[in-house]
Structures are given as C-alpha cells and as structure tokens.
Design a protein around this motif. Structure first.
Motif, PDB file in Angstrom:
ATOM      1  N   GLU A  64       0.961  -1.168  -0.076  1.00  0.00           N
ATOM      2  CA  GLU A  64       0.054  -0.002  -0.010  1.00  0.00           C
ATOM      3  C   GLU A  64       1.027   1.208   0.128  1.00  0.00           C
ATOM      4  O   GLU A  64       2.066   1.074   0.504  1.00  0.00           O
ATOM      5  CB  GLU A  64      -0.796   0.213   1.170  1.00  0.00           C
ATOM      6  CG  GLU A  64      -1.910  -1.206   1.105  1.00  0.00           C
ATOM      7  CD  GLU A  64      -2.862  -1.117   2.362  1.00  0.00           C
ATOM      8  OE1 GLU A  64      -2.965  -0.156   3.288  1.00  0.00           O
ATOM      9  OE2 GLU A  64      -3.560  -2.120   2.458  1.00  0.00           O
ATOM     10  N   MET A  92      -6.146  12.621  -6.931  1.00  0.00           N
ATOM     11  CA  MET A  92      -7.203  11.470  -7.263  1.00  0.00           C
ATOM     12  C   MET A  92      -7.577  11.067  -8.832  1.00  0.00           C
ATOM     13  O   MET A  92      -7.574  10.341  -9.152  1.00  0.00           O
ATOM     14  CB  MET A  92      -8.767  11.965  -6.809  1.00  0.00           C
ATOM     15  CG  MET A  92      -8.803  11.927  -5.169  1.00  0.00           C
ATOM     16  SD  MET A  92      -8.449  10.163  -4.376  1.00  0.00           S
ATOM     17  CE  MET A  92      -9.806   9.530  -4.947  1.00  0.00           C
ATOM     18  N   GLY A 106      -7.295   1.965  -6.336  1.00  0.00           N
ATOM     19  CA  GLY A 106      -8.371   1.866  -5.300  1.00  0.00           C
ATOM     20  C   GLY A 106      -8.051   3.154  -3.884  1.00  0.00           C
ATOM     21  O   GLY A 106      -7.819   2.874  -2.626  1.00  0.00           O
ATOM     22  N   PRO A 107      -8.055   4.372  -4.525  1.00  0.00           N
ATOM     23  CA  PRO A 107      -7.537   5.456  -3.604  1.00  0.00           C
ATOM     24  C   PRO A 107      -8.654   5.855  -2.672  1.00  0.00           C
ATOM     25  O   PRO A 107     -10.052   5.494  -2.957  1.00  0.00           O
ATOM     26  CB  PRO A 107      -7.189   6.853  -4.446  1.00  0.00           C
ATOM     27  CG  PRO A 107      -8.397   6.359  -5.540  1.00  0.00           C
ATOM     28  CD  PRO A 107      -8.106   4.873  -5.810  1.00  0.00           C
ATOM     29  N   SER A 108      -8.260   5.992  -1.298  1.00  0.00           N
ATOM     30  CA  SER A 108      -9.062   6.384  -0.254  1.00  0.00           C
ATOM     31  C   SER A 108      -8.629   7.732   0.587  1.00  0.00           C
ATOM     32  O   SER A 108      -7.387   7.762   0.803  1.00  0.00           O
ATOM     33  CB  SER A 108      -9.336   5.340   0.816  1.00  0.00           C
ATOM     34  OG  SER A 108     -10.018   5.499   1.754  1.00  0.00           O
ATOM     35  N   ILE A 109      -9.706   8.662   0.700  1.00  0.00           N
ATOM     36  CA  ILE A 109      -9.236   9.942   1.048  1.00  0.00           C
ATOM     37  C   ILE A 109      -9.501  10.143   2.814  1.00  0.00           C
ATOM     38  O   ILE A 109     -10.622   9.693   2.786  1.00  0.00           O
ATOM     39  CB  ILE A 109      -9.984  11.049   0.438  1.00  0.00           C
ATOM     40  CG1 ILE A 109      -9.497  11.314  -1.075  1.00  0.00           C
ATOM     41  CG2 ILE A 109      -9.579  12.413   0.819  1.00  0.00           C
ATOM     42  CD1 ILE A 109     -10.315  12.128  -1.927  1.00  0.00           C
ATOM     43  N   LEU A 110      -8.743  10.551   3.313  1.00  0.00           N
ATOM     44  CA  LEU A 110      -9.087  11.108   4.936  1.00  0.00           C
ATOM     45  C   LEU A 110      -8.363  12.146   5.263  1.00  0.00           C
ATOM     46  O   LEU A 110      -7.250  12.656   4.982  1.00  0.00           O
ATOM     47  CB  LEU A 110      -8.247   9.838   5.838  1.00  0.00           C
ATOM     48  CG  LEU A 110      -8.364   9.943   7.105  1.00  0.00           C
ATOM     49  CD1 LEU A 110      -9.741   9.687   7.535  1.00  0.00           C
ATOM     50  CD2 LEU A 110      -7.527   9.113   8.210  1.00  0.00           C
ATOM     51  N   ILE A 124      -4.072  10.429   0.949  1.00  0.00           N
ATOM     52  CA  ILE A 124      -4.946   9.290  -0.058  1.00  0.00           C
ATOM     53  C   ILE A 124      -3.982   8.055   0.190  1.00  0.00           C
ATOM     54  O   ILE A 124      -3.001   8.080  -0.246  1.00  0.00           O
ATOM     55  CB  ILE A 124      -4.776   9.925  -1.358  1.00  0.00           C
ATOM     56  CG1 ILE A 124      -5.588  11.239  -1.537  1.00  0.00           C
ATOM     57  CG2 ILE A 124      -5.156   9.166  -2.523  1.00  0.00           C
ATOM     58  CD1 ILE A 124      -5.273  12.070  -2.683  1.00  0.00           C
ATOM     59  N   SER A 125      -4.651   7.114   0.841  1.00  0.00           N
ATOM     60  CA  SER A 125      -4.076   5.833   0.700  1.00  0.00           C
ATOM     61  C   SER A 125      -4.632   4.930  -0.387  1.00  0.00           C
ATOM     62  O   SER A 125      -5.849   5.226  -0.979  1.00  0.00           O
ATOM     63  CB  SER A 125      -4.277   5.111   1.901  1.00  0.00           C
ATOM     64  OG  SER A 125      -5.776   4.777   2.089  1.00  0.00           O
ATOM     65  N   PHE A 126      -3.761   4.015  -1.004  1.00  0.00           N
ATOM     66  CA  PHE A 126      -4.223   3.160  -2.018  1.00  0.00           C
ATOM     67  C   PHE A 126      -3.445   1.792  -2.384  1.00  0.00           C
ATOM     68  O   PHE A 126      -2.308   1.776  -1.571  1.00  0.00           O
ATOM     69  CB  PHE A 126      -3.685   4.209  -3.541  1.00  0.00           C
ATOM     70  CG  PHE A 126      -2.646   4.854  -3.447  1.00  0.00           C
ATOM     71  CD1 PHE A 126      -1.251   4.141  -3.935  1.00  0.00           C
ATOM     72  CD2 PHE A 126      -2.115   6.066  -2.687  1.00  0.00           C
ATOM     73  CE1 PHE A 126      -0.230   4.647  -3.952  1.00  0.00           C
ATOM     74  CE2 PHE A 126      -1.073   6.510  -2.709  1.00  0.00           C
ATOM     75  CZ  PHE A 126       0.124   5.841  -3.537  1.00  0.00           C
ATOM     76  N   ASN A 127      -3.837   0.877  -2.829  1.00  0.00           N
ATOM     77  CA  ASN A 127      -3.292  -0.318  -3.172  1.00  0.00           C
ATOM     78  C   ASN A 127      -2.016  -0.108  -4.465  1.00  0.00           C
ATOM     79  O   ASN A 127      -2.384   0.410  -5.276  1.00  0.00           O
ATOM     80  CB  ASN A 127      -4.230  -1.306  -3.802  1.00  0.00           C
ATOM     81  CG  ASN A 127      -5.228  -1.424  -2.494  1.00  0.00           C
ATOM     82  OD1 ASN A 127      -4.870  -1.396  -1.253  1.00  0.00           O
ATOM     83  ND2 ASN A 127      -6.678  -1.553  -3.089  1.00  0.00           N
TER      84      ASN A 127
END
Length: 137
Positions: A64, A92, A106-110, A124-127
C-alpha cells in the motif's frame, strides 16, 4: 525485499506526482517546513510488502502507498479548503497510476487536519501491485 523493487515503486509514484506540477515532493518523511512553502506531498510505503511467486522467475509485489498532501493554512490560520480540495482532486485524477512497473489503484481519502506546523493534511491511501517481470537486476 530487494531494493530495486522499492526504488521502482517510489520512482513511479514520484513521476506521477510530478505531473501535477508540485515543487515539494518528499519520500517517507518531510523535512522541517519552510515558511515559503505553501504545499507539499510526502509519498510513503508504510505497510509490509507481500511477494507472490509465479513460475520460476516471475513475481508480483503487493503493498500500500500513501500520499500525505499538505496545504498551508490561510493567514488567519483557517484551512485553505479551496486550495486543498483542488490539490487533492488533482491527485485523485491520477488514479489508476500505471506504468511499466506498477499499478496503483483504489484510492481512499482521509482528512487529517492541522499538523501543528500551519498545514492542513489530507491522506490518500491506495493499493500497489508491481507488474510481473518488471523487476530486473
């Protein structure tokens, strides 16, 4: 893990980040924040890397990645939401990030909030998967 794999992953992510035009790109940790800096990104690979062997010499690494995006607060110390939103959207829009070595998806925002140095942080975390046969000695 062999160093070239990690190098290829970082190199691919830095190359993608540079397309946004951001001047301050750091790996793993950022240095002390300069007053003239208004935005930055830290690229990190904070999780374990898993190797799956296929055949005799083909392999794929799964891990990741994280973009830590910092935007300087306004002069009255309130978040610069407009600038932060625009910059996060540019990151993004990079996804999926794909080149000869990796596919990042598969980005995810926090929203992380204030970093105590005058910057608002968004992660932004992602695989990440390395491509089969992309690793060469």
């Amino acid at each position: 893990m062999p160093r070239p794999t990690m190098y290829n992953i970082f190199n691919s992510l830095v190359s993608a980040a540079k397309t946004i035009g951001l001047a301050n790109i750091y790996l793993s940790n950022r240095p002390k924040v300069a007053k003239e800096m208004s935005e930055f990104v830290v690229i990190d690979l904070p999780t374990e890397q898993y190797r799956a062997v296929k055949g005799n010499d083909d392999f794929i690494v799964r891990t990741e990645g994280v973009f830590y995006i910092g935007v300087k607060a306004k002069s009255d110390n309130t978040p610069n939401i407009g600038k932060q939103t625009d910059l996060v959207q540019k990151f993004m829009d990079l996804f999926p990030i794909e080149d000869d070595f990796i596919v990042a998806s598969g980005p995810s925002i926090l929203m992380r909030g204030d970093d105590k140095a005058g910057f608002q942080i968004t992660t932004i975390s992602f695989n990440i998967r390395t491509k089969i046969n992309s690793y060469k000695l």
